[in-house]
Write an enzyme that holds these catalytic residues in place. Sequence first.
Site, short mmCIF file in Angstrom:
data_model
loop_
_atom_site.label_atom_id
_atom_site.label_comp_id
_atom_site.label_asym_id
_atom_site.label_seq_id
_atom_site.Cartn_x
_atom_site.Cartn_y
_atom_site.Cartn_z
N LYS A 40 -4.60 -11.50 -5.88
CA LYS A 40 -4.68 -10.41 -6.87
C LYS A 40 -3.27 -10.04 -7.29
O LYS A 40 -2.45 -9.65 -6.46
CB LYS A 40 -5.39 -9.20 -6.27
CG LYS A 40 -5.42 -7.99 -7.20
CD LYS A 40 -6.08 -6.79 -6.56
CE LYS A 40 -5.95 -5.57 -7.46
NZ LYS A 40 -6.53 -4.35 -6.84
N LEU B 153 -14.48 6.25 4.61
CA LEU B 153 -15.23 7.14 3.72
C LEU B 153 -15.65 8.44 4.39
O LEU B 153 -15.97 9.40 3.70
CB LEU B 153 -16.47 6.40 3.18
CG LEU B 153 -16.18 5.15 2.35
CD1 LEU B 153 -17.48 4.54 1.84
CD2 LEU B 153 -15.26 5.46 1.18
N THR C 215 -7.74 1.53 -3.61
CA THR C 215 -7.00 2.20 -2.54
C THR C 215 -7.83 2.45 -1.28
O THR C 215 -7.29 2.93 -0.28
CB THR C 215 -6.46 3.55 -3.04
OG1 THR C 215 -7.55 4.32 -3.59
CG2 THR C 215 -5.40 3.36 -4.11
#
Length: 499
Positions: free
Chosen positions: A79, A334, A345
């Site tokens: 990436k 999370l 991120t």
Amino acid sequence: MNQDKIQNVVIVGGGTAGWVTAALLSRVLGKTLNITLVESEQIATVGVGEATIPPIITINNALGITEKEFINATSATIKLGIEFENWKQQGDSYMHAFGGIGKNFPFCDFYHYWLKAKELGDKSDFWDFSLNYQAAKHNKFSKAAKIEGTNLPGLTYAYHFDAGLYAQFLRKFSEAKGVKRIEGMVCKVNLNDDNGYVDSIELKDGNIIRGDLFVDCTGLAGLLIEKALNTGYVDWSHWLPCDRAMAIPCESVTPISPYTKSIAHDSGWQWRIPLQHRIGNGLVYSSKYMSDQQAKQLLLNNLDGKPLAEPKIIPFRTGRRRKQWHKNVVSIGLSSGFLEPLESTSIHLIQTAAIRLIKLFPHNGIKANEVVEFNRQAKIEIEQIRDFIILHYKVNEREDSQFWRECQRMDIPESLQRKIELFRSTGKLFREQDDLFTEIAWQQVLIGQGIMPEDHHALADALTDQQITELMQNLKILIDRSVDNMPGHDDFINRTKAM
């Protein structure tokens, strides 16, 4: 012996968050700790975090993981940046490319010299001077540290990878370092009556697991940090209006592009993340403006290949826990908060939280000042990332939907407003202490979405008009030649797989 000594760490939840934490703790502190990870195969992980940013290479190096084994184990690709389509207006695109742009100058960014060149009639695009952008758009990749024959840096990169395979890979790594995995579903969290700390967790099979320190990696459920300790949540949905995501993989296509795509739609945006064996796709949207059925149809209509599964819906609320560390529970992943995956991120925040825990790891008992410092750093980090993500929504120029018009009109944090206004009037940007994103990252989003400064830095006037013109011409020739000589991205992946 000090009875408060932290020796037994219990990580509740697997997935990327759990196993990244287990891997780092076992690698660095494994000889001093008993680490247990509890997870249930019956509970599906969100598992859509398939794009990363360059610091992941530092983490892999710290763990002693080679690039070859990582790429092969996780079906990874390269990436070089994130391309944003339709964020300024329909039909526009720009890239947040990693790495530098142009040439570094002391006290003054290259961007100001480019602004001066434009005043002189130069027609070049800002990204003409980004090696990462040019390589990405030509599907090229090379690991050279420098552009040949110069001191200019080579490509800066991260990875796309399969988050499920990554968790499996880190599980093997962690278990080899002594981490004990227990299969089971948590049915009860037992608190200490005197201090409110978590004493133990109880599984459905009756197994009770005690610990000194618990790491909550239970995802959006927040079983320990919220449901047991009621830590509280700071809601950011007034700044980040999307509240649902839908994810689906599809068949791969060639060539495999070495960048992520973020494509804005009427009421949200779509991600496209190319892996070796498939493409990860998803739609982040606002349920106020789009139903799940509309989202599903929109997503299915915009796939490159045949769907490989049914769409998975992920409801969310953007924001953060009031305390990422509360009592003897540290929330990572999370469970600590949610920022939509616009700038990739999520996995980075897992890694930095685990590193922060190592740096502030309690020795003889949990000290209040360590907890306060951990939470202070976590708050600054996530708020700076939050501002960068809000920027994309705020500075759009779209008039084709109420969703985007409302984003233009919304109030934003003062910290972000100040940065935008300074850039608009002077072209100057200053990186906040510990800010994840560089000045060049901010420049690309601001320019890409239509904010052109009214002035440039005085140092740009120190070069003559001819010197400015030659600088732009020479840099563009140098980057174009370097990209022409690079091998293809697919060639690099195939060579790595064949090793």
